[in-house]
Write an enzyme that holds these catalytic residues in place. Sequence first.
Site, PDB file in Angstrom:
ATOM      1  N   HIS A 157       0.866  -1.182   0.000  1.00  0.00           N
ATOM      2  CA  HIS A 157       0.000   0.000   0.000  1.00  0.00           C
ATOM      3  C   HIS A 157       0.897   1.223   0.000  1.00  0.00           C
ATOM      4  O   HIS A 157       1.732   1.388   0.878  1.00  0.00           O
ATOM      5  CB  HIS A 157      -0.923   0.024   1.217  1.00  0.00           C
ATOM      6  CG  HIS A 157      -1.919   1.148   1.161  1.00  0.00           C
ATOM      7  ND1 HIS A 157      -3.191   0.988   0.650  1.00  0.00           N
ATOM      8  CD2 HIS A 157      -1.819   2.453   1.522  1.00  0.00           C
ATOM      9  CE1 HIS A 157      -3.840   2.140   0.704  1.00  0.00           C
ATOM     10  NE2 HIS A 157      -3.021   3.048   1.226  1.00  0.00           N
ATOM     11  N   CYS A 158       0.709   2.088  -0.998  1.00  0.00           N
ATOM     12  CA  CYS A 158       1.586   3.255  -1.157  1.00  0.00           C
ATOM     13  C   CYS A 158       0.855   4.524  -0.744  1.00  0.00           C
ATOM     14  O   CYS A 158      -0.123   4.914  -1.393  1.00  0.00           O
ATOM     15  CB  CYS A 158       2.053   3.363  -2.608  1.00  0.00           C
ATOM     16  SG  CYS A 158       3.142   4.783  -2.899  1.00  0.00           S
ATOM     17  N   PRO A 159       1.307   5.206   0.314  1.00  0.00           N
ATOM     18  CA  PRO A 159       0.628   6.448   0.723  1.00  0.00           C
ATOM     19  C   PRO A 159       0.780   7.569  -0.295  1.00  0.00           C
ATOM     20  O   PRO A 159      -0.058   8.466  -0.349  1.00  0.00           O
ATOM     21  CB  PRO A 159       1.333   6.804   2.042  1.00  0.00           C
ATOM     22  CG  PRO A 159       2.653   6.111   1.981  1.00  0.00           C
ATOM     23  CD  PRO A 159       2.423   4.861   1.206  1.00  0.00           C
TER      24      PRO A 159
END
Length: 317
Positions: A157-159
Site C-alpha cells: 500500500h503506497c501512501p
Amino acid sequence: MPLASQNTKGPCFWCIKVMKWVPVLFIMTIVAWSYYAYVIQLCFLTVDSLMVKILYLIFYHISLAMFLWAYWQTVFTDIGRVPQKYRIPDVCHEQLLRAESAEEQHNILEEYSKNLPNVNVNINGAVRYCDKCRCIKPDRAHHCSVCGECVLKMDHHCPWVNNCVSFTNYKFFVLFLGYALLYCIYVALTALPYFIAFWNGKLSGVGRFHILFLFFVAVMFAISLISLFFYHCYLVSENRTTLEAFRAPIFRTGEDKHGFSLSRYNNFCEVFGDDPKKWFLPIQSSLGNGIEFPLNLHQQRTYRSMECTQNGLETNS
C-alpha cells in the site's frame, strides 16, 4: 444494517480519509510549482534562444504528460477485489466458529476450497483464509489493513498514491516511477547550466531562486526515485511482489521464491502485456486475471505428480 454502517463512519473516519490524500496533494503541489518554475521562470524569462525554448518546452511537456498520466492511473485505478466464489457462505462460517480445533477448521476450509485454483498455502501448510473478509485468499492476494479488504496480487500500500499497488495498477505504478524519474532527470539536466550561472553570479532577478530550488528538488527526487524504480524493475524480471521479496510464496512443497518466475521476457509480459505498442503507455495490458498465475516448470511438474498421485488413490479407493 445500512444505518449501523453509517453510524460507524463518524468525524474521525472522514478526517482520516481526507488526511490520506495529503501525500497526493503534496506531490501535485510540487508538480504545479515545478511547472511554473520551469515554463515561466526558466524557459520564458531566462532562456534567450527561441529554438532552445521551443525544444525545452516540447520535451518537457511530453515527459510531464506521461508522468501525470501514469500517476493518475496508479491513483485512480480500482484495486483488484476477491471474486464472490472465494467468499465463505454463512453456513460454512458458522461451522468454522463452532469448530473445536484448528485441524477441524483446516478440514472445513480444505473441503470448501477444493474446487478453487489455489496453489499457495500459509506457513502451516493450510488454506490461506482471511477472517476479516471471510474469504479464501486467492494466490498472491493479501489483506490490506489500510484499504480494509483483500487485494489481488498485492504488492504494497503506497501512501504517495493513496492506493494499493496490486494486480490492476502495478504496470501503471512502475511506469509512474520511470516517467517521474525521467521527468526529474530532464528538468535537472536542462536547468543545470542556469544553476551553474547562478553560482557564478551571472544570473540575476527573482526567478533565479526558482531555478535554484527547481534544480535541487529535481535532483533530490531523482535520487529517491532511482533506487525504487530499479528495485521494481528487478521485481518485474523475477515475477515477484514486494511482499514476496520479504517472504517467498509457500506451495504444498514448501517455500519457493521462483515459483511464479517463468523467464525474464515472460515475467515482463505478465506485467506489461504481449503487445509492444502498449508496453510504455499507461493503459491496461497486463496478462491474466489476478486470480490464477502460471507456474514455473518445477512447480508445474510437482503439481502434476501430486494430481496423478491423488487420482491414483481415488481410483484404488
